[in-house]
Design a protein around this motif. Structure first.
Motif, PDB file in Angstrom:
ATOM      1  N   GLY A 143      39.073  11.151  11.317  1.00 55.41           N
ATOM      2  CA  GLY A 143      37.806  11.665  10.812  1.00 55.41           C
ATOM      3  C   GLY A 143      37.934  12.865   9.903  1.00 55.41           C
ATOM      4  N   LEU A 144      39.106  13.038   9.303  1.00 60.80           N
ATOM      5  CA  LEU A 144      39.353  14.115   8.343  1.00 60.80           C
ATOM      6  C   LEU A 144      39.320  13.538   6.934  1.00 60.80           C
ATOM      7  CD1 LEU A 144      40.335  17.050   7.649  1.00 60.80           C
ATOM      8  CD2 LEU A 144      42.672  16.151   7.878  1.00 60.80           C
ATOM      9  N   ALA A 145      38.624  14.215   6.010  1.00 62.12           N
ATOM     10  CA  ALA A 145      38.594  13.822   4.601  1.00 62.12           C
ATOM     11  C   ALA A 145      38.945  15.029   3.746  1.00 62.12           C
ATOM     12  CB  ALA A 145      37.224  13.281   4.196  1.00 62.12           C
ATOM     13  N   VAL A 146      39.639  14.782   2.625  1.00 67.33           N
ATOM     14  CA  VAL A 146      40.064  15.851   1.721  1.00 67.33           C
ATOM     15  C   VAL A 146      39.940  15.377   0.278  1.00 67.33           C
ATOM     16  CG1 VAL A 146      41.659  16.892   3.390  1.00 67.33           C
ATOM     17  CG2 VAL A 146      42.500  15.132   1.833  1.00 67.33           C
ATOM     18  N   LEU A 170      46.616  14.322   5.358  1.00 65.52           N
ATOM     19  CA  LEU A 170      45.960  13.199   6.021  1.00 65.52           C
ATOM     20  C   LEU A 170      46.903  12.463   6.966  1.00 65.52           C
ATOM     21  CD1 LEU A 170      43.742  11.753   3.154  1.00 65.52           C
ATOM     22  CD2 LEU A 170      43.016  13.091   5.136  1.00 65.52           C
ATOM     23  N   GLU A 171      48.179  12.454   6.658  1.00 62.83           N
ATOM     24  CA  GLU A 171      49.136  11.773   7.540  1.00 62.83           C
ATOM     25  C   GLU A 171      49.438  12.574   8.795  1.00 62.83           C
ATOM     26  OE1 GLU A 171      50.242   8.780   7.234  1.00 62.83           O
ATOM     27  OE2 GLU A 171      49.907   8.228   5.150  1.00 62.83           O
ATOM     28  N   THR A 172      49.279  13.902   8.756  1.00 59.44           N
ATOM     29  CA  THR A 172      49.783  14.736   9.855  1.00 59.44           C
ATOM     30  C   THR A 172      48.725  15.577  10.552  1.00 59.44           C
ATOM     31  OG1 THR A 172      50.346  16.557   8.338  1.00 59.44           O
ATOM     32  CG2 THR A 172      52.054  14.896   8.748  1.00 59.44           C
ATOM     33  N   VAL A 176      40.034  19.870  10.143  1.00 59.59           N
ATOM     34  CA  VAL A 176      40.023  20.809   9.024  1.00 59.59           C
ATOM     35  C   VAL A 176      40.837  22.046   9.365  1.00 59.59           C
ATOM     36  CG1 VAL A 176      38.555  22.374   7.695  1.00 59.59           C
ATOM     37  CG2 VAL A 176      37.839  20.003   8.051  1.00 59.59           C
ATOM     38  N   THR A 177      40.633  22.589  10.546  1.00 69.99           N
ATOM     39  CA  THR A 177      41.339  23.809  10.925  1.00 69.99           C
ATOM     40  C   THR A 177      42.841  23.605  10.905  1.00 69.99           C
ATOM     41  OG1 THR A 177      39.478  24.580  12.265  1.00 69.99           O
ATOM     42  CG2 THR A 177      41.649  25.504  12.773  1.00 69.99           C
ATOM     43  N   LEU A 196      37.767  20.189   2.392  1.00 68.77           N
ATOM     44  CA  LEU A 196      38.148  19.492   3.619  1.00 68.77           C
ATOM     45  C   LEU A 196      36.927  19.355   4.519  1.00 68.77           C
ATOM     46  CD1 LEU A 196      40.345  22.139   3.109  1.00 68.77           C
ATOM     47  CD2 LEU A 196      41.760  20.517   4.362  1.00 68.77           C
ATOM     48  N   VAL A 197      36.793  18.194   5.144  1.00 70.81           N
ATOM     49  CA  VAL A 197      35.622  17.901   5.964  1.00 70.81           C
ATOM     50  C   VAL A 197      36.054  17.160   7.220  1.00 70.81           C
ATOM     51  CG1 VAL A 197      33.497  16.533   6.094  1.00 70.81           C
ATOM     52  CG2 VAL A 197      34.035  17.783   4.002  1.00 70.81           C
ATOM     53  N   ASP A 198      35.492  17.548   8.376  1.00 78.45           N
ATOM     54  CA  ASP A 198      35.545  16.721   9.574  1.00 78.45           C
ATOM     55  C   ASP A 198      34.183  16.808  10.252  1.00 78.45           C
ATOM     56  OD1 ASP A 198      35.478  19.100  11.086  1.00 78.45           O
ATOM     57  OD2 ASP A 198      37.629  19.089  11.463  1.00 78.45           O
TER      58      ASP A 198
END
Length: 313
Positions: A143-146, A170-172, A176-177, A196-198
């Motif tokens: 659920g992380l987007a960049v 995104l792989e690791t 966001v934090t 960055l968004v979650d």
């Protein structure tokens, strides 16, 4: 009005071991290899590039070996390390909030790869690919987007192309934090703004070879980092005008498809290549062009092509 056309592709690259990803990249190889610096083409330069990659992105080192082996091309390992390549400077406007990331990518149309890739390298990731396995923007299964925009200063230093940094995050990273803390440790070759968004947080950070990571006042970004912006730079980029417009409009796709956020003028070399609307908590992204949309998700990823017409005015 002259019409320009570009074909966008969507491919499922799998884990990079079965030839699907490499078959696509081989079609791009002559142009991609041109990204390498003169130093990157030397044996010593290749050693330095790999050493830097292993130091800062050790989790991806086995994957780099796998992908370079699949390509089986001279300089593949050095190119994919993406720290011995020529810099590129994009436009772009982006905003994040409430679990959503919305961005316009502005660039010369013919020079954008235009490939939406779903991959399962270390984890499921979907994004707009550039530079072999780098990403202009994307999301992961946590659920992380960049996404990225150029930071506006023509400064360069030792470091990575931002597109491989986004891939690494995104792989690791799950949040966001976590991603912001990881970003603090990675050298970036030119000034960049990363949004960055979650589900819990949205932020934009400024990074570059000449500054420490700095959080922006909000999760919006155009093509500057610190004020003032010169009158000449503003005439060329309209960065302050676009930032004000996206702050006013918020997460409004229709506003992204109108000036000043939408930039149709490819006769000047640059224009809006696509609009991306990420909802990473839902595992879904929608790519927009005036009159067309293309939805993709982890649950329903569709390979294929779309031919998009652009007005050149």
């Amino acid at each position: 009005m002259t019409q320009l056309h570009k074909t966008f592709r969507a491919i499922d690259g799998g884990d990079g071991s079965d030839g699907r990803w490499s078959a696509h990249i081989r079609t791009l190889w002559p142009a991609a290899e041109g990204w390498l610096t003169d130093d990157g083409r030397t044996p010593d330069g290749a050693v330095r590039a790999r050493r830097m990659f292993d130091e800062h992105m050790p989790e991806l080192a086995p994957l780099l070996d796998r992908l370079a082996g699949q390509l089986n091309r001279p300089n593949a390992e050095t190119l994919l390390a993406m720290n011995a390549i020529r810099p590129f400077f994009s436009g772009c406007t982006q905003t994040g909030g409430n679990g959503r990331l919305l961005r316009n990518y502005d660039f010369p149309l013919a020079q954008c790869e235009g490939t939406i890739v779903r991959s399962d390298f270390l984890r499921p990731v979907i994004g707009m690919q550039e530079g072999g396995w780098g990403l202009l923007d994307g999301m992961n299964d946590a659920g992380l987007a960049v996404s990225l925009t150029f930071g506006g200063r023509m400064t360069q230093g030792p470091g990575f192309a931002i597109v491989i940094v986004l891939r690494y995050l995104l792989e690791t990273c799950d949040t966001v934090t976590e991603a912001v803390e990881r970003l603090r440790t990675i050298p970036v070759m030119v000034p960049q703004n990363v949004t960055l968004v979650d589900a819990e947080r949205a932020t934009t950070v400024y990074v570059g070879p000449d500054i420490e990571l700095t959080e922006a006042p909000d999760a919006c970004a155009a093509n500057h980092q610190h004020l003032p912006v010169s009158d000449e730079d503003e005439r060329g980029s309209r960065t302050q005008e676009r930032l004000a417009a996206i702050r006013e409009s918020g997460a409004d796709v229709s506003a992204m498809l109108r000036p000043p956020l939408y930039r149709p003028g490819f006769d000047e070399g640059w224009g809006t290549v696509y609009t991306a609307d990420y909802q990473p908590g839902e595992g879904q992204v929608t790519y927009h062009w005036p009159g067309q949309v293309w939805e993709q998700s982890f649950d329903r990823f569709t390979s294929g092509t779309r031919s998009i017409a652009f007005g050149n005015q």
